[in-house]
Structure formats: structure tokens, C-alpha cells
Enzyme design. Sequence first.
Site, PDB file in Angstrom:
ATOM      1  N   HIS A 133       0.832  -1.205   0.000  1.00 28.11           N
ATOM      2  CA  HIS A 133       0.000   0.000   0.000  1.00 28.11           C
ATOM      3  C   HIS A 133       0.866   1.254   0.000  1.00 28.11           C
ATOM      4  O   HIS A 133       2.036   1.205   0.370  1.00 28.11           O
ATOM      5  CB  HIS A 133      -0.920  -0.008   1.218  1.00 28.11           C
ATOM      6  CG  HIS A 133      -1.929  -1.098   1.177  1.00 28.11           C
ATOM      7  ND1 HIS A 133      -2.900  -1.240   2.131  1.00 28.11           N
ATOM      8  CD2 HIS A 133      -2.144  -2.107   0.275  1.00 28.11           C
ATOM      9  CE1 HIS A 133      -3.669  -2.280   1.835  1.00 28.11           C
ATOM     10  NE2 HIS A 133      -3.214  -2.826   0.721  1.00 28.11           N
ATOM     11  N   GLU A 140       0.821   3.899   1.955  1.00 27.42           N
ATOM     12  CA  GLU A 140       1.316   4.247   3.294  1.00 27.42           C
ATOM     13  C   GLU A 140       2.442   3.298   3.709  1.00 27.42           C
ATOM     14  O   GLU A 140       3.458   3.720   4.264  1.00 27.42           O
ATOM     15  CB  GLU A 140       0.179   4.163   4.327  1.00 27.42           C
ATOM     16  CG  GLU A 140      -1.019   5.019   4.005  1.00 27.42           C
ATOM     17  CD  GLU A 140      -2.099   4.289   3.209  1.00 27.42           C
ATOM     18  OE1 GLU A 140      -3.263   4.711   3.293  1.00 27.42           O
ATOM     19  OE2 GLU A 140      -1.798   3.305   2.497  1.00 27.42           O
ATOM     20  N   CYS A 173      -2.157  -0.917   7.447  1.00 20.32           N
ATOM     21  CA  CYS A 173      -1.395   0.337   7.400  1.00 20.32           C
ATOM     22  C   CYS A 173      -1.581   1.144   8.682  1.00 20.32           C
ATOM     23  O   CYS A 173      -0.652   1.811   9.138  1.00 20.32           O
ATOM     24  CB  CYS A 173      -1.782   1.154   6.171  1.00 20.32           C
ATOM     25  SG  CYS A 173      -1.169   0.420   4.635  1.00 20.32           S
TER      26      CYS A 173
END
Length: 157
Positions: free
Chosen positions: A85, A87, A116
Site C-alpha cells: 500500500h 502508506e 497500514c
Amino acid sequence: MTTNGAGMPRPDMHRYFMGIALAVRERADCTGNRVGAVVVVDRRIVSTGYNGTPRGTKNCYEGGCPRCNQMTASGTKLDECLCSHGEENAITQAAYHGVSVARSTIYTTFAPCLMCTKMIINSGIHEVVYNMEYPLNEVTFKLFKDAGVVCRKLKVE
């Protein structure tokens, strides 16, 4: 939005960094949601990240992630997704380069998922500013609150 001395529009710092996160997401190679993230310490960008397959592997759009290439419905079969992801990549890129994200703010184009969220909390990030809701956020928002992480929405087009 404020104006500068010449009367030209000038975004405040939060809109500025969110705008950069929106630009970062353009690098995403995931065929699903494209997410960008920017980590900021003392008004200085220390790391960026976007979603896609891990370093050294085939990009998502090249067939690198079977889940994404099967056009799996959002929020399903997440355990089969090979993509990192935005993040997650912003945090791991900082670690890879030996840069601390403690006491930082992360600007992300999508509210963080649970995985995350845990990474954000454990890395010492103290504020999350997100642009769009993620449909599975009830648990993450509670976890941020319990951990004392400020989390707020800032919608920027």
C-alpha cells in the site's frame, strides 16, 4: 486557500502536502485503487509511497499481482494481494533509507486500511490526514483514537 503577496492563490501547508500525495499516486502500478502517501516532518517531506508490487517483482499491470489482475471486488481476498500500500511503501522507504518518521504526519489519498493503521501507529507517526474514505474504516479510526493518533479528512480535488 490564501493568496500570496501578488494576489495569487496559495494553498495552506495541509492542502499543499495532500496535493503532492495526489501527484505521487500517479506512479502507482496497481490496477485497483491508486493511492499515494507523503510523510512530513517539520514541514519537510521525508518519504513518499504509492501502491504496487514489491521492489524487483513484476508490476501489477504486467501480471505481477494475480488478485488485481482478476479484477477482484474491492475489500475481498486481501490476503491474496501482492501489492504494498502507499502508506506502507512510504514508511518502508523511510526505513530503507534510514530516515525516522517518528512524530511525523502522513498525508494519504485514501484513509488507511487496518494493516497500514498498525504500521502508522508502530512507526511513531502522530497524525494522519486523508483525502477519501475507505469503506472498512470503523476499526481503524477506533485504533487511531486509542493510540492517540490524530486522524482527519481533508478533501482536495
